[in-house]
Design a protein around this motif. Structure first.
Motif, PDB file in Angstrom:
ATOM      1  N   GLY A 170       0.859  -1.000   0.070  1.00  0.00           N
ATOM      2  CA  GLY A 170       0.036  -0.022   0.020  1.00  0.00           C
ATOM      3  C   GLY A 170       0.798   1.206   0.025  1.00  0.00           C
ATOM      4  O   GLY A 170       0.359   2.364   0.117  1.00  0.00           O
ATOM      5  N   VAL A 171       2.157   1.214  -0.028  1.00  0.00           N
ATOM      6  CA  VAL A 171       3.003   2.427  -0.063  1.00  0.00           C
ATOM      7  C   VAL A 171       4.046   2.471  -1.589  1.00  0.00           C
ATOM      8  O   VAL A 171       4.735   1.402  -1.666  1.00  0.00           O
ATOM      9  CB  VAL A 171       3.721   2.463   1.245  1.00  0.00           C
ATOM     10  N   GLU A 172       3.779   3.407  -2.103  1.00  0.00           N
ATOM     11  CA  GLU A 172       4.600   3.732  -3.537  1.00  0.00           C
ATOM     12  C   GLU A 172       5.889   4.314  -2.891  1.00  0.00           C
ATOM     13  O   GLU A 172       6.195   5.481  -2.321  1.00  0.00           O
ATOM     14  CB  GLU A 172       4.040   4.563  -4.195  1.00  0.00           C
ATOM     15  N   ILE A 173       7.098   3.302  -2.933  1.00  0.00           N
ATOM     16  CA  ILE A 173       8.356   4.017  -2.627  1.00  0.00           C
ATOM     17  C   ILE A 173       8.990   4.147  -3.937  1.00  0.00           C
ATOM     18  O   ILE A 173       9.031   3.094  -4.998  1.00  0.00           O
ATOM     19  CB  ILE A 173       9.239   2.911  -1.976  1.00  0.00           C
ATOM     20  N   PRO A 174       9.794   5.153  -4.322  1.00  0.00           N
ATOM     21  CA  PRO A 174      10.387   5.288  -5.541  1.00  0.00           C
ATOM     22  C   PRO A 174      11.588   4.475  -5.949  1.00  0.00           C
ATOM     23  O   PRO A 174      12.206   3.955  -4.932  1.00  0.00           O
ATOM     24  CB  PRO A 174      10.965   6.811  -5.347  1.00  0.00           C
ATOM     25  N   SER A 175      11.728   4.195  -7.308  1.00  0.00           N
ATOM     26  CA  SER A 175      12.838   3.235  -7.400  1.00  0.00           C
ATOM     27  C   SER A 175      14.071   4.151  -7.611  1.00  0.00           C
ATOM     28  O   SER A 175      14.277   5.092  -8.387  1.00  0.00           O
ATOM     29  CB  SER A 175      12.496   2.720  -8.647  1.00  0.00           C
ATOM     30  N   LEU A 176      15.213   3.826  -6.692  1.00  0.00           N
ATOM     31  CA  LEU A 176      16.414   4.657  -6.803  1.00  0.00           C
ATOM     32  C   LEU A 176      17.614   3.625  -6.798  1.00  0.00           C
ATOM     33  O   LEU A 176      18.300   3.533  -5.749  1.00  0.00           O
ATOM     34  CB  LEU A 176      16.362   5.535  -5.417  1.00  0.00           C
ATOM     35  N   PRO A 177      17.753   2.989  -8.041  1.00  0.00           N
ATOM     36  CA  PRO A 177      19.022   1.989  -7.796  1.00  0.00           C
ATOM     37  C   PRO A 177      20.511   2.752  -7.559  1.00  0.00           C
ATOM     38  O   PRO A 177      21.326   1.827  -7.180  1.00  0.00           O
ATOM     39  CB  PRO A 177      19.036   1.463  -9.444  1.00  0.00           C
ATOM     40  N   TRP A 178      20.311   3.898  -7.726  1.00  0.00           N
ATOM     41  CA  TRP A 178      21.779   4.550  -7.738  1.00  0.00           C
ATOM     42  C   TRP A 178      21.889   5.307  -6.052  1.00  0.00           C
ATOM     43  O   TRP A 178      22.920   6.125  -6.005  1.00  0.00           O
ATOM     44  CB  TRP A 178      21.786   5.791  -8.740  1.00  0.00           C
ATOM     45  N   VAL A 179      20.990   4.993  -5.232  1.00  0.00           N
ATOM     46  CA  VAL A 179      21.077   5.623  -4.046  1.00  0.00           C
ATOM     47  C   VAL A 179      22.133   5.027  -3.145  1.00  0.00           C
ATOM     48  O   VAL A 179      22.555   3.875  -3.306  1.00  0.00           O
ATOM     49  CB  VAL A 179      19.793   5.506  -3.207  1.00  0.00           C
ATOM     50  N   ARG A 180      22.824   5.827  -2.450  1.00  0.00           N
ATOM     51  CA  ARG A 180      24.209   5.145  -1.680  1.00  0.00           C
ATOM     52  C   ARG A 180      23.995   5.610  -0.490  1.00  0.00           C
ATOM     53  O   ARG A 180      23.524   6.848  -0.263  1.00  0.00           O
ATOM     54  CB  ARG A 180      25.405   5.568  -2.357  1.00  0.00           C
ATOM     55  N   ALA A 181      24.542   4.880   0.620  1.00  0.00           N
ATOM     56  CA  ALA A 181      24.456   5.555   2.032  1.00  0.00           C
ATOM     57  C   ALA A 181      26.080   6.050   2.330  1.00  0.00           C
ATOM     58  O   ALA A 181      27.137   5.662   1.778  1.00  0.00           O
ATOM     59  CB  ALA A 181      24.405   4.226   2.945  1.00  0.00           C
ATOM     60  N   LEU A 182      25.870   7.232   2.932  1.00  0.00           N
ATOM     61  CA  LEU A 182      27.251   7.758   3.457  1.00  0.00           C
ATOM     62  C   LEU A 182      27.431   7.300   4.830  1.00  0.00           C
ATOM     63  O   LEU A 182      28.515   7.072   5.427  1.00  0.00           O
ATOM     64  CB  LEU A 182      26.926   9.330   3.202  1.00  0.00           C
ATOM     65  N   ALA A 183      26.520   6.977   5.670  1.00  0.00           N
ATOM     66  CA  ALA A 183      26.512   6.597   6.975  1.00  0.00           C
ATOM     67  C   ALA A 183      25.273   5.934   7.718  1.00  0.00           C
ATOM     68  O   ALA A 183      24.141   6.655   7.285  1.00  0.00           O
ATOM     69  CB  ALA A 183      27.223   7.809   8.050  1.00  0.00           C
ATOM     70  N   ALA A 184      25.540   4.783   8.437  1.00  0.00           N
ATOM     71  CA  ALA A 184      24.551   4.318   9.243  1.00  0.00           C
ATOM     72  C   ALA A 184      24.709   5.242  10.308  1.00  0.00           C
ATOM     73  O   ALA A 184      25.536   5.240  11.051  1.00  0.00           O
ATOM     74  CB  ALA A 184      24.785   2.854   9.489  1.00  0.00           C
ATOM     75  N   LEU A 185      23.570   6.001  10.889  1.00  0.00           N
ATOM     76  CA  LEU A 185      23.548   6.837  12.106  1.00  0.00           C
ATOM     77  C   LEU A 185      23.256   6.138  13.530  1.00  0.00           C
ATOM     78  O   LEU A 185      23.992   6.420  14.287  1.00  0.00           O
ATOM     79  CB  LEU A 185      22.423   7.969  11.651  1.00  0.00           C
ATOM     80  N   TYR A 186      22.036   5.628  13.502  1.00  0.00           N
ATOM     81  CA  TYR A 186      21.684   4.932  14.803  1.00  0.00           C
ATOM     82  C   TYR A 186      20.539   4.000  14.427  1.00  0.00           C
ATOM     83  O   TYR A 186      20.021   3.944  13.537  1.00  0.00           O
ATOM     84  CB  TYR A 186      21.136   6.088  15.794  1.00  0.00           C
ATOM     85  N   PRO A 187      20.114   2.885  15.587  1.00  0.00           N
ATOM     86  CA  PRO A 187      19.273   2.285  15.137  1.00  0.00           C
ATOM     87  C   PRO A 187      17.722   2.489  15.535  1.00  0.00           C
ATOM     88  O   PRO A 187      17.673   3.508  16.339  1.00  0.00           O
ATOM     89  CB  PRO A 187      19.571   0.986  16.194  1.00  0.00           C
ATOM     90  N   GLU A 188      16.777   2.020  14.573  1.00  0.00           N
ATOM     91  CA  GLU A 188      15.504   2.449  14.867  1.00  0.00           C
ATOM     92  C   GLU A 188      14.922   1.153  14.818  1.00  0.00           C
ATOM     93  O   GLU A 188      15.097   0.264  14.319  1.00  0.00           O
ATOM     94  CB  GLU A 188      15.001   3.165  13.693  1.00  0.00           C
TER      95      GLU A 188
END
Length: 383
Positions: A170-188
């Motif tokens: 039920g949620v439309e999430i954009p397709s972003l194959p080129w997204v990259r992480a710079l840092a993992a910040l904290y747990p959720e």
């Protein structure tokens, strides 16, 4: 116009709008354009922008669309969105970095503001960052996709779904194959909050009940749908901002509130100001199913995290990530990560979330690929 043509003395009519001001007993027209009385060249540089501004001004000053009319809120909302896009792109043109954060009062908004604030004293020799408000992770990914934002905060599970071109129920999430992480910040971690007096003791007890979830565009909404689907709960969903949850629980409008945030979270702690609450554990089978079908991991809320919570609560979790695209240059990544780990203002102003940021955690972005320059940064142990 007359069929046979017009002659001197004929009266012609034209439809349009003009602004007037009172001058004594008379009304005189106001000159159009940004500088009253100055000539305006609508065909010269910036002419298209001036024509658009003139059309907007007409819409807000005449007819049923005038300010205060029924259509005014629509115009105001669209103008706010347009201005956010303009501001973000102009900042990038000036070698700045628009950072998509979160809604006012959320951990994302506070952290984004702290990062932006820490960047300003070093703007002359380092990255200048502008914090952009948003609904949360899903909208942040959209802003990253359309170029409005250069950086974004997002839940790791939602970012991974975007990177893999997948969605949530039920949620439309954009397709972003080129997204990259710079840092993992904290747990959720997923919180399922119920009133202390609720008869519900397990997730199955919520069957058919109205449940509070995040607003459209938030990562909390996307993750809640994954978790509720794993428990086969299909009751009514009520979209709530964090500040609305306490009243909705106290009034019985919702049976439970499903939220994703760090633990302890200020938004959850505030519920105790209205009425005592409990946390429901997620079912073991649902946890196993969700980790197979979505980029989530088993993660418990430790005992004594919240008042009256004497035992750990089994749940699902992810990491809050700082994201960019693979187009970000290596020297930009170096400067941004240098700011993240050395600017004292971030820890001072970013709240509990910022205090959990460290290099050891930062390199573990889970299923979202690290930007190559970020991976190099961590491998070299850059200070």
């Amino acid at each position: 116009a007359k069929p046979g043509g017009n002659r001197a003395g004929d009266m012609l009519g034209a439809n349009g709008a003009i602004r007037l001001r009172r001058d004594g007993d008379a009304w005189v027209p106001l000159a159009a354009g940004p500088t009253p009385g100055a000539p305006v060249n609508l065909d010269g540089p910036g002419g298209k922008a001036l024509r658009l501004l003139a059309a907007i001004e007409t819409a807000l000053t005449s007819g049923p669309r005038a300010a205060g009319g029924a259509a005014a809120p629509v115009i105001e909302q669209e103008l706010a969105i347009a201005w956010r896009h303009i501001e973000g792109r102009l900042t990038r043109m000036e070698r700045g970095y628009p950072l998509a954060g979160g809604a006012p009062g959320t951990e994302y908004a506070r952290l984004a503001a702290a990062i932006a604030g820490a960047s300003r004293p070093v703007a002359a020799g380092g990255p200048m960052i502008l914090a952009l408000p948003s609904a949360g992770s899903v909208e942040n990914l959209r802003l990253l996709a359309d170029g409005t934002a250069v950086l974004a905060l997002a839940q790791g599970d939602v970012a991974a779904l975007a990177q893999q071109g997948r969605g949530a129920p039920g949620v439309e999430i954009p397709s972003l194959p080129w997204v990259r992480a710079l840092a993992a910040l904290y747990p959720e971690v997923v919180h399922v909050v119920v009133p202390a007096a609720s008869p519900a003791r397990r997730m199955a007890d919520l069957a058919g009940k109205a449940l509070g979830v995040g607003v459209a565009g938030s990562g909390a909404r996307a993750t809640a749908e994954i978790v509720l689907a794993a428990h086969e709960l299909d009751g009514p969903r009520i979209a709530l901002a964090p500040e609305e949850a306490a009243a909705a629980l106290a009034s019985g409008r919702i049976a439970a509130w499903v939220w994703v945030t760090l633990a302890p979270a200020q938004a959850v702690q505030r519920i105790a100001d209205t009425a005592p609450f409990r946390l429901l554990p997620l079912d073991a089978a649902a946890i196993a199913g969700a980790t197979e079908g979505a980029p989530l991991r088993p993660l418990a809320i430790p005992a004594h995290t919240y008042p009256g919570q004497t035992e750990a609560v089994p749940s699902l979790g992810t990491s809050a990530l700082l994201l960019a695209t693979d187009a970000l240059r290596p020297e930009e990544v170096e400067a941004l990560l240098g700011l993240l780990f050395t600017a004292p203002g971030i820890a001072a102003q970013g709240g509990p979330a910022a205090l959990q940021i460290n290099r050891t955690r930062a390199r573990d972005a889970g299923p979202v690929p690290l930007h190559p320059a970020a991976a190099s940064f961590y491998q070299r142990g850059v200070r």
